[in-house]
Scaffold this motif. Structure first.
Motif, PDB file in Angstrom:
ATOM      1  N   THR A   2      26.738  41.285  37.430  1.00  0.00           N
ATOM      2  CA  THR A   2      27.252  39.960  37.166  1.00  0.00           C
ATOM      3  C   THR A   2      28.751  39.951  37.378  1.00  0.00           C
ATOM      4  OG1 THR A   2      25.547  39.615  35.508  1.00  0.00           O
ATOM      5  CG2 THR A   2      27.446  38.156  35.435  1.00  0.00           C
ATOM      6  N   ASN A   3      29.225  38.974  38.150  1.00  0.00           N
ATOM      7  CA  ASN A   3      30.657  38.849  38.359  1.00  0.00           C
ATOM      8  C   ASN A   3      31.320  38.403  37.070  1.00  0.00           C
ATOM      9  OD1 ASN A   3      30.467  39.536  41.015  1.00  0.00           O
ATOM     10  ND2 ASN A   3      30.420  37.452  41.773  1.00  0.00           N
ATOM     11  N   THR A   4      32.396  39.068  36.695  1.00  0.00           N
ATOM     12  CA  THR A   4      33.114  38.711  35.488  1.00  0.00           C
ATOM     13  C   THR A   4      34.388  37.950  35.786  1.00  0.00           C
ATOM     14  OG1 THR A   4      34.241  40.835  35.502  1.00  0.00           O
ATOM     15  CG2 THR A   4      32.200  40.678  34.216  1.00  0.00           C
ATOM     16  N   MET A   5      34.803  37.918  37.040  1.00  0.00           N
ATOM     17  CA  MET A   5      36.011  37.209  37.431  1.00  0.00           C
ATOM     18  C   MET A   5      35.640  36.159  38.474  1.00  0.00           C
ATOM     19  SD  MET A   5      38.878  40.214  37.741  1.00  0.00           S
ATOM     20  CE  MET A   5      37.931  41.496  38.560  1.00  0.00           C
ATOM     21  N   PRO A   6      36.340  35.023  38.503  1.00  0.00           N
ATOM     22  CA  PRO A   6      36.044  33.992  39.507  1.00  0.00           C
ATOM     23  C   PRO A   6      36.226  34.505  40.934  1.00  0.00           C
ATOM     24  CG  PRO A   6      37.472  33.132  37.783  1.00  0.00           C
ATOM     25  CD  PRO A   6      37.380  34.616  37.581  1.00  0.00           C
ATOM     26  N   PRO A   7      35.524  33.889  41.902  1.00  0.00           N
ATOM     27  CA  PRO A   7      35.630  34.330  43.290  1.00  0.00           C
ATOM     28  C   PRO A   7      36.894  33.852  43.999  1.00  0.00           C
ATOM     29  CG  PRO A   7      34.065  32.549  43.122  1.00  0.00           C
ATOM     30  CD  PRO A   7      34.496  32.878  41.726  1.00  0.00           C
ATOM     31  N   ILE A   8      37.832  33.310  43.250  1.00  0.00           N
ATOM     32  CA  ILE A   8      39.131  32.944  43.808  1.00  0.00           C
ATOM     33  C   ILE A   8      40.183  33.708  43.025  1.00  0.00           C
ATOM     34  CG2 ILE A   8      40.809  31.110  44.180  1.00  0.00           C
ATOM     35  CD1 ILE A   8      38.555  29.164  44.466  1.00  0.00           C
ATOM     36  N   ALA A   9      41.012  34.458  43.760  1.00  0.00           N
ATOM     37  CA  ALA A   9      42.049  35.245  43.107  1.00  0.00           C
ATOM     38  C   ALA A   9      43.409  34.929  43.714  1.00  0.00           C
ATOM     39  CB  ALA A   9      41.761  36.739  43.247  1.00  0.00           C
ATOM     40  N   ALA A  10      44.398  34.865  42.836  1.00  0.00           N
ATOM     41  CA  ALA A  10      45.776  34.652  43.253  1.00  0.00           C
ATOM     42  C   ALA A  10      46.599  35.857  42.847  1.00  0.00           C
ATOM     43  CB  ALA A  10      46.337  33.398  42.595  1.00  0.00           C
ATOM     44  N   ILE A  11      47.356  36.355  43.787  1.00  0.00           N
ATOM     45  CA  ILE A  11      48.342  37.379  43.478  1.00  0.00           C
ATOM     46  C   ILE A  11      49.617  36.608  43.169  1.00  0.00           C
ATOM     47  CG2 ILE A  11      49.633  39.377  44.274  1.00  0.00           C
ATOM     48  CD1 ILE A  11      47.376  39.775  46.356  1.00  0.00           C
ATOM     49  N   ARG A  12      49.946  36.526  41.916  1.00  0.00           N
ATOM     50  CA  ARG A  12      51.128  35.784  41.493  1.00  0.00           C
ATOM     51  C   ARG A  12      52.337  36.693  41.667  1.00  0.00           C
ATOM     52  NH1 ARG A  12      51.725  32.552  36.407  1.00  0.00           N
ATOM     53  NH2 ARG A  12      53.866  31.856  36.574  1.00  0.00           N
ATOM     54  N   PHE A  13      53.402  36.146  42.258  1.00  0.00           N
ATOM     55  CA  PHE A  13      54.556  37.006  42.517  1.00  0.00           C
ATOM     56  C   PHE A  13      55.860  36.223  42.489  1.00  0.00           C
ATOM     57  CE2 PHE A  13      53.721  35.142  46.562  1.00  0.00           C
ATOM     58  CZ  PHE A  13      54.904  35.169  47.278  1.00  0.00           C
ATOM     59  N   GLY A  14      56.927  36.951  42.268  1.00  0.00           N
ATOM     60  CA  GLY A  14      58.279  36.432  42.325  1.00  0.00           C
ATOM     61  C   GLY A  14      59.062  37.214  43.358  1.00  0.00           C
ATOM     62  N   GLY A  15      60.350  37.041  43.341  1.00  0.00           N
ATOM     63  CA  GLY A  15      61.207  37.737  44.294  1.00  0.00           C
ATOM     64  C   GLY A  15      61.089  39.244  44.189  1.00  0.00           C
ATOM     65  N   GLY A  16      61.241  39.906  45.315  1.00  0.00           N
ATOM     66  CA  GLY A  16      61.232  41.356  45.326  1.00  0.00           C
ATOM     67  C   GLY A  16      59.871  42.006  45.391  1.00  0.00           C
ATOM     68  N   VAL A  17      58.809  41.229  45.415  1.00  0.00           N
ATOM     69  CA  VAL A  17      57.455  41.775  45.493  1.00  0.00           C
ATOM     70  C   VAL A  17      56.988  41.718  46.944  1.00  0.00           C
ATOM     71  CG1 VAL A  17      55.062  41.484  44.767  1.00  0.00           C
ATOM     72  CG2 VAL A  17      56.900  41.103  43.138  1.00  0.00           C
ATOM     73  N   ALA A  18      56.530  42.821  47.467  1.00  0.00           N
ATOM     74  CA  ALA A  18      56.068  42.904  48.859  1.00  0.00           C
ATOM     75  C   ALA A  18      54.614  42.439  48.963  1.00  0.00           C
ATOM     76  CB  ALA A  18      56.225  44.322  49.374  1.00  0.00           C
ATOM     77  N   VAL A  19      54.372  41.187  48.609  1.00  0.00           N
ATOM     78  CA  VAL A  19      53.007  40.662  48.573  1.00  0.00           C
ATOM     79  C   VAL A  19      52.377  40.611  49.962  1.00  0.00           C
ATOM     80  CG1 VAL A  19      53.602  38.194  48.703  1.00  0.00           C
ATOM     81  CG2 VAL A  19      51.547  38.922  47.480  1.00  0.00           C
ATOM     82  N   ASP A  20      53.176  40.361  50.981  1.00  0.00           N
ATOM     83  CA  ASP A  20      52.629  40.292  52.337  1.00  0.00           C
ATOM     84  C   ASP A  20      52.044  41.634  52.764  1.00  0.00           C
ATOM     85  OD1 ASP A  20      53.389  37.566  52.660  1.00  0.00           O
ATOM     86  OD2 ASP A  20      55.444  38.234  53.013  1.00  0.00           O
ATOM     87  N   ALA A  21      52.738  42.700  52.437  1.00  0.00           N
ATOM     88  CA  ALA A  21      52.227  44.038  52.757  1.00  0.00           C
ATOM     89  C   ALA A  21      50.951  44.333  51.974  1.00  0.00           C
ATOM     90  CB  ALA A  21      53.290  45.093  52.455  1.00  0.00           C
TER      91      ALA A  21
END
Length: 180
Positions: A2-21
């Motif tokens: 059973t999935n415990t987390m929704p099938p949509i996820a957001a990586i929340r980020f601010g400055g200095g986070v290499a989210v694209d990588a």
């Protein structure tokens, strides 16, 4: 399972986070394991003479590169995102989402999506089709993201381990998903 987390996820980020990588590494690692991943990751390339790097999107499935920023000139403080360029990418992306990839990854939920454009329609289509969605959301757009998803998402820390845990829970090869 059973999935415990929704099938949509957001990586929340601010400055200095290499989210694209982080997004690119996840996408290409999944593809290497036979997972069909659709969407875009963001690349920034230095224009040297200008104050800001140009923004490009790379198609995850085919490696095509698209310029999505406009040169507003030195000293400009306006948003350099080219909404027309983004809109031109969304139509073909919507058609590819209809092919039901195993995962949709998008570089951002940002100003365009907040205003009803950008890749918003692709996120909606993927959700309706039951395709897991992974997207990056800057802190400044977190409230708009919350309103858009009506809280039906999970926020992930900008760390590979957190992303991988969510992916393991929600991303399965199309053949396995269709057989269930």
């Amino acid at each position: 399972m059973t999935n415990t987390m929704p099938p949509i996820a957001a990586i929340r980020f601010g400055g200095g986070v290499a989210v694209d990588a982080l997004l690119a590494e996840a996408a290409f690692r999944l593809q290497a394991n036979g997972i069909v991943v659709e969407g875009f990751v963001q690349l920034e390339r230095d224009l040297s003479e200008n104050c800001c790097a140009a923004m490009h999107l790379e198609g995850i499935r085919d490696g095509s590169v698209w310029l999505i920023s406009q040169d507003l000139g030195k000293g400009s403080s306006g948003c350099r995102l080219d909404p027309q360029a983004l809109a031109e990418l969304c139509g073909p992306l919507l058609r590819r989402v209809q092919e039901k990839p195993d995962l949709l990854i998008l570089n951002r939920f940002g100003k365009g999506e907040m205003l009803g454009g950008g890749f918003r329609a692709a996120i909606e289509a993927a959700f309706i089709l039951g395709i897991p969605v992974l997207v990056a959301v800057r802190d400044e757009y977190a409230e708009a993201w919350q309103a858009f998803t009506d809280g039906c998402h999970v926020e992930l820390e900008p760390r590979s381990a957190a992303i991988d845990a969510w992916l393991c829970e929600h991303v399965h090869r199309r053949e396995a998903r269709d057989a269930a």
